[in-house]
Design a protein around this motif. Structure first.
Motif, PDB file in Angstrom:
ATOM      1  N   SER A   1      -6.150   7.228  -1.739  1.00  0.00           N
ATOM      2  CA  SER A   1      -5.756   5.840  -1.962  1.00  0.00           C
ATOM      3  C   SER A   1      -6.980   4.990  -2.287  1.00  0.00           C
TER       4      SER A   1
ATOM      5  N   SER B   1      -6.799  -0.166  -9.642  1.00  0.00           N
ATOM      6  CA  SER B   1      -7.213   1.188  -9.291  1.00  0.00           C
ATOM      7  C   SER B   1      -7.382   2.018 -10.547  1.00  0.00           C
TER       8      SER B   1
ATOM      9  N   MET C   1       0.814  -1.225   0.000  1.00  0.00           N
ATOM     10  CA  MET C   1       0.000   0.000   0.000  1.00  0.00           C
ATOM     11  C   MET C   1       0.845   1.272   0.000  1.00  0.00           C
TER      12      MET C   1
ATOM     13  N   TYR D   1      -3.340   6.618 -11.885  1.00  0.00           N
ATOM     14  CA  TYR D   1      -2.824   7.759 -11.149  1.00  0.00           C
ATOM     15  C   TYR D   1      -1.654   8.337 -11.912  1.00  0.00           C
TER      16      TYR D   1
ATOM     17  N   ASN E   1      -9.187  -3.288  -2.943  1.00  0.00           N
ATOM     18  CA  ASN E   1      -9.697  -2.134  -3.701  1.00  0.00           C
ATOM     19  C   ASN E   1     -11.131  -2.461  -4.094  1.00  0.00           C
TER      20      ASN E   1
ATOM     21  N   SER F   1       2.502  11.444  -2.246  1.00  0.00           N
ATOM     22  CA  SER F   1       1.186  11.090  -1.742  1.00  0.00           C
ATOM     23  C   SER F   1       0.176  11.022  -2.874  1.00  0.00           C
ATOM     24  N   GLU F   2      -0.697  10.075  -2.754  1.00  0.00           N
ATOM     25  CA  GLU F   2      -1.792   9.980  -3.701  1.00  0.00           C
ATOM     26  C   GLU F   2      -2.932  10.852  -3.196  1.00  0.00           C
TER      27      GLU F   2
ATOM     28  N   PRO G   1       2.871   4.438  -0.779  1.00  0.00           N
ATOM     29  CA  PRO G   1       2.910   5.259  -1.993  1.00  0.00           C
ATOM     30  C   PRO G   1       4.281   5.203  -2.645  1.00  0.00           C
TER      31      PRO G   1
ATOM     32  N   TYR H   1      -7.143   1.870  -1.782  1.00  0.00           N
ATOM     33  CA  TYR H   1      -7.068   0.635  -1.006  1.00  0.00           C
ATOM     34  C   TYR H   1      -7.677   0.751   0.389  1.00  0.00           C
TER      35      TYR H   1
END
Lengths: 254, 271
Positions: free
Chosen positions: A190, B135, A165, B138, A205, A186-187, A167, A192
């Motif tokens: 997240s 996901s 998990m 990104y 997810n 950083s996202e 980043p 997740y």
């Protein structure tokens, strides 16, 4: 042979220009130029709504039976219980051996016997699978993939989940003086969730759906996902039901 | 008979107007070189109108080496001819190398301008994007380093060493102008290690738009594409193998070209 000198010069000059263009088009990049240092940098990760499809080369898929896959890797596999996926006639059509067993020394210097397999699960409504004939573009357009891989006994399930998990790490290096600055980026949000099932930690997810978890007692890392990231072949609840039964099987050894 | 004399002219003797010996040697070489020029794929005539009625309209071009499973990809490009006519807030242009894992996950590194899902780069910047673990994709821009025209960039993505049973992908982009490299390392799980590799251009129009397509010089020229055949801590550019086969997407208006492989943009998606 004689010719007019001006014409010759014009001809050679034009052709020289042509050859320069040719060579210019195949040259490696020029050497580094003196840098102009930027004032700042930022590396915020943001989600993108859409992205192009990958460029793929469809090829016939050859799958193994569960028994032959176990023989190849020399270890018992945790066979997904497709019954918990509910209606729809889910079935395991075969197992792909992604990596045959090999001794591998990882970045931490730990040497272990590594292997990886992928169970391919389809619904009865999916195109019939013919071993050695069905193209990957057809099979993986409507399949659930459950991958199982050996883990080197470095991390426990919780540590493994946190590692997955984590980043990405970003580093900016100035090549002229070798200075480097790194940071964890950083996202924006997240995708997740971390779900605990007994002493196993599942990175899930819900929107994909996708699951990643390590079963400590089985020394195995498992991932559940929809092949190609497309299609709605199972719900989040169906995926978690599948994860639950695999964790139970892997923990008890049944 | 023409003779070669010491002379400031590179062409040789010019006293009698005859073709000098060195000229006789050069002309065939130049003719051969000119022939190579004509043999190279040329930019195709392309549609000039791009449009969106409010959804996400993509134009996409790619060339790739899909003949074998690869663990990495790298390529050069020159940032010389991008013209971004669209308002920054209404679309984007990208050039990138793509590592698409056999599971369908992917990682990209390259250059981009415009807006992706709300965040903008008003000038060309190094760009990174990934889709791992089911996901939504990104992405990130490296701000503060606007890439100038003429910068000879290099981008690469490859599977690096494994740790804790998981593989890691590393993406790296270079700007010779700033003498910098930008790298991102990411855990991609236990099943993402090899797949197919490609070089792509991409244009997206996200809001209602009807106008001239943004221009990459009609095609984006990429050089020295390489792929790697095993996971390695080394960069593809130092250990890679030149592509042996190419696959392309075909359609207008955008295109991408490497020295022996030429593909043009495909419309896909849309509203």
């Amino acid at each position: 042979m004689k010719t007019d000198r001006k014409n010759l010069l014009a001809l050679t000059a034009s052709l020289a220009a042509a050859i320069l263009l040719v060579f210019a088009s195949i040259q490696a990049p020029s050497s580094m130029q003196p840098g102009i240092v930027g004032s700042s940098s930022s590396t915020q990760i943001t989600s993108d709504i859409a992205s192009p499809p990958p460029l793929t080369n469809p090829s016939p898929v050859v799958l193994n039976t569960v028994a032959s896959a176990e023989a190849i890797v020399g270890a018992p596999l945790i066979v997904p219980n497709t019954a918990v996926l509910g209606g729809g006639g889910y079935q395991i059509v075969g197992v792909q051996v992604g990596m045959r067993p090999q001794n591998y020394t990882d970045a931490n210097g730990v040497t272990y016997r590594d292997w990886e397999v992928e169970f391919v699960i389809t619904k009865s409504s999916s195109p019939a699978f013919v071993n050695g004939s069905t193209l990957s573009s057809v099979l993986y357009n409507s399949a659930i993939i459950v991958s199982e891989a050996a883990e080197p006994n470095e991390l426990n399930s919780h540590e493994s989940a946190l590692s997955f998990m984590a980043p990405p790490t970003s580093c900016l290096t100035h090549l002229n003086n070798g200075s480097q600055s790194c940071s964890t980026i950083s996202e924006s949000s997240s995708p997740y969730h971390l779900v605990q099932v007994g002493n196993t930690y599942v990175v899930a997810n819900p929107s994909a759906p996708f699951a990643y978890f390590q079963i400590d007692s089985a020394r195995m890392i498992i991932e559940i996902e929809t092949a190609g990231g497309g299609g709605v072949l199972m719900s989040y609840q169906q995926m978690m039901n599948l994860a639950d039964t695999m964790i139970s099987s892997g923990t008890t050894g049944s | 008979m023409a003779t070669l004399e010491a002379t400031p002219h590179a062409w040789g003797n010019d006293k009698d107007g005859s073709v000098p010996t060195i000229g006789l040697l050069i002309i065939p070489l130049l003719l051969i070189s000119a022939a190579f020029l004509f043999l190279q794929p040329q930019p195709v005539a392309a549609a000039s109108q791009c449009s969106s009625n409010g959804g996400y309209t993509y134009y996409y071009a790619a060339v790739g080496d899909t003949g074998s499973s690869a663990y990495g990809v790298g390529a050069n490009t020159t940032m010389s001819s991008w013209t971004f006519n669209t308002p920054v807030s209404e679309g984007h242009q990208l050039w990138y190398v793509d590592m698409s894992y056999s599971t369908g996950n992917w990682v990209q590194m390259g250059y981009g301008i415009g807006t992706l899902d709300g965040t903008s780069a008003s000038s060309i910047e190094l760009y990174y994007e990934y889709g791992i673990g089911g996901s939504e994709p990104y992405y990130a821009f490296l701000s503060g380093y606007p890439i100038p025209a003429g910068d000879h960039g290099y981008a690469e993505v490859w599977t690096t060493s494994q740790s804790g049973g998981d593989w890691y992908a590393e993406a790296k982009g270079y700007s010779p102008y700033y003498s910098i490299s930008w790298s991102i390392t990411e855990n991609v799980g236990s099943s993402n290690k090899e797949g197919t590799v490609s070089i792509s251009t991409e244009a997206e129009y996200a809001t209602p738009y009807s106008g001239n397509c943004d221009v990459y010089g009609q095609y984006n020229y990429s050089r020295l594409p390489v792929y790697t055949t095993s996971a390695s801590t080394s960069e593809p550019k130092s250990v890679g193998t030149l592509w042996s086969t190419c696959s392309t997407y075909n359609n207008a208006p955008y295109s991408v070209y490497v020295p022996y492989c030429y593909g043009s943009g495909e419309f896909w998606g849309g509203s």
